[in-house]
Every structure is written in C-alpha cells, then in structure tokens.
Scaffold this motif. Sequence first.
Motif, short mmCIF file in Angstrom:
data_model
loop_
_atom_site.label_atom_id
_atom_site.label_comp_id
_atom_site.label_asym_id
_atom_site.label_seq_id
_atom_site.Cartn_x
_atom_site.Cartn_y
_atom_site.Cartn_z
N ALA A 1 0.81 -1.22 0.00
CA ALA A 1 0.00 0.00 0.00
C ALA A 1 0.85 1.27 0.00
N LEU A 2 2.14 1.11 0.16
CA LEU A 2 3.02 2.28 0.25
C LEU A 2 3.51 2.69 -1.14
N PRO A 3 3.29 3.93 -1.53
CA PRO A 3 3.76 4.40 -2.84
C PRO A 3 5.27 4.26 -3.01
N TYR B 1 7.18 1.96 -1.81
CA TYR B 1 7.53 0.57 -2.13
C TYR B 1 7.18 0.25 -3.58
N GLN B 2 6.05 0.71 -4.04
CA GLN B 2 5.67 0.50 -5.43
C GLN B 2 6.68 1.13 -6.38
N GLU B 3 7.21 2.30 -5.97
CA GLU B 3 8.24 2.96 -6.78
C GLU B 3 9.53 2.14 -6.78
N TYR B 4 9.88 1.58 -5.62
CA TYR B 4 11.06 0.73 -5.53
C TYR B 4 10.91 -0.48 -6.44
N LYS B 5 9.73 -1.11 -6.44
CA LYS B 5 9.49 -2.26 -7.31
C LYS B 5 9.58 -1.87 -8.79
N ARG B 6 9.03 -0.72 -9.11
CA ARG B 6 9.03 -0.29 -10.51
C ARG B 6 10.44 -0.01 -11.01
N ARG B 7 11.28 0.53 -10.14
CA ARG B 7 12.62 0.95 -10.56
C ARG B 7 13.66 -0.16 -10.47
N THR B 8 13.39 -1.18 -9.66
CA THR B 8 14.44 -2.15 -9.32
C THR B 8 14.20 -3.51 -9.96
N SER B 9 15.23 -4.05 -10.59
CA SER B 9 15.17 -5.37 -11.19
C SER B 9 14.77 -6.41 -10.14
N ILE B 10 13.93 -7.35 -10.54
CA ILE B 10 13.49 -8.35 -9.59
C ILE B 10 14.57 -9.40 -9.31
N PHE B 11 15.52 -9.57 -10.24
CA PHE B 11 16.47 -10.68 -10.11
C PHE B 11 17.90 -10.28 -10.41
N ALA B 12 18.20 -10.04 -11.68
CA ALA B 12 19.59 -9.71 -12.06
C ALA B 12 19.98 -8.34 -11.56
N LEU B 13 21.24 -8.18 -11.23
CA LEU B 13 21.76 -6.86 -10.84
C LEU B 13 21.72 -5.94 -12.05
N TRP B 14 21.04 -4.82 -11.90
CA TRP B 14 20.86 -3.90 -13.01
C TRP B 14 20.63 -2.50 -12.47
#
Length: 264
Positions: A242-244, A246-259
């Motif tokens: 529910a935290l914006p 955190y949603q921004e972190y998910k949007r900006r950050t690769s889920i797996f590979a370092l990028w």
Amino acid sequence: MSFFAFDPYNLLFTALITIVIQAACFAFAAVFKTDKLTDISYSLTFVLLVWLTLWVAGADSPRAWLVAALVTLWGLRLGAYLFYRILNIGRDERFDGVRENFGAFLKFWIFQALVVWIVILPATILLSLPADAPLGWVDLAAAGLWAAGFFIEAFADHQKFVFRNNAQNRGRWIQSGLWKYSRHPNYFGETLLWWAIFLFAVPYLSGWLWLSVLGPICVTAILLFFSGIPPLEKKADEKFGALPEYQEYKRRTSIFALWPPRAG
C-alpha cells in the motif's frame, strides 16, 4: 570424452546418501518440531556429497579438487549463515502450519532431497569422469563466474542481515547496497555460481551426460518461480504494497539480475 567413461553407480550412490541424510534430519525435525536443521542440512549435504564422490570415484585432478573446494566453500558459508540466522529468529515462518503436519512436512523434505541430488549433478558427473586435462580458459571463466556469484550472494546476505538487525529499520525494506540494483541479489548470486559449476563440466559432457544441465536449470527455476522469489514478493506486497514508496522501488528495481535502477 566418451560418456562410457562415466560410472552410473555414482548417481545411485549420491541419491542414497542424499536420502539418508535428509531422512535423518527430517526425523529429528519432525519429532522436535524444529526448523533449525532445515537449511543447514540442505547446504551441508552438498559438501558431504562432493567429498564422498571424490573419494568413491578416485578423482585426483586439479579440476576435481577445485570444484570440490568451491562447493565446500559455498556450503559452509551458506550453512553457517542460515544456522546463525535461525538461531536468532527462532523459527522459520515458511513452516508455520507445516511442521505440525507430518505429511506436508515430509513432502518438503522429499522435495529438498530431490533438489539437492539434481542440483549437484554437474559436480557428481565431473568428479566421476577422468577430467584430468590441464586447467584452461573454460576453467578460468567458470572460476570467475563462480566467484562473482559467491560474493554477490554473501554480500547480499550480509547486508540484509545487518539491515534487519537494526531496530531503526523496523517496518522498512532494504533498498541499499546490492539491494538497490536487485530485489533478490542473493538469489541471483546463487544461480550464477551453480551455472559456473556446470561450466566446469561442459568440456567433458557428451550424450546423456548433458542432462547435468538440469542442475543449474533446477536451482534457477526454483528460485525464480517456486519457493524462492514468489513467496517473498507476496509477503512484501502484503506488508508494504500500500506504500507508494515501495511500489516505486518495485518499478525501478530489477526483480532478479543486478541492473541499474530504472530512470524516474
């Protein structure tokens, strides 16, 4: 290298050893309803398997000793870290409602035994072949890839452990260090090092021995699609979704590979 040089007995041997170790640990865990052996039994089984295979196969090449040493270093590091962590947190939330259910708990340990046997296949096959050619560029590349994966996993684990043990970070998620470039850098490092172990074996594979690629495929698939990333993502979404921020972190950050993070 002909695959007829490979002794299939070693596959049966490692399967039996894996079953015995996991069965003994399951019996203890089921009787005492404890999570303290779950992860350490996983990593240390790999260590025992490579040295027993080295002994049974009579492997004595620099490549065999190197692969055994690398698997051992990984297993001891991960096992020690996970054991220390479970001693600190007391219980593994993944097994809430499972450790009390004999059937469900048994299924987990059977699955873990199968995973161990499959993931270690490249090392089992390599140690069972006369892979005694001088170390070359493939070995150098494999060692470099393994080192990258090992240090990524170790640093990511350390960073997250320190973060979680800081009271000021209660109710927050880690997004610094390697976690700025991946939401699961430890799992990325884990897959790299197992693909590296497979790479050591590649020059010696032929025929059905290429099935050893199931080892790194297995660990990659499990971390990406089953018991690795999916439950952690679900848990994080329930806690922070529910935290914006955190949603921004998910949007900006690769889920797996370092990028590098995506631009705003």
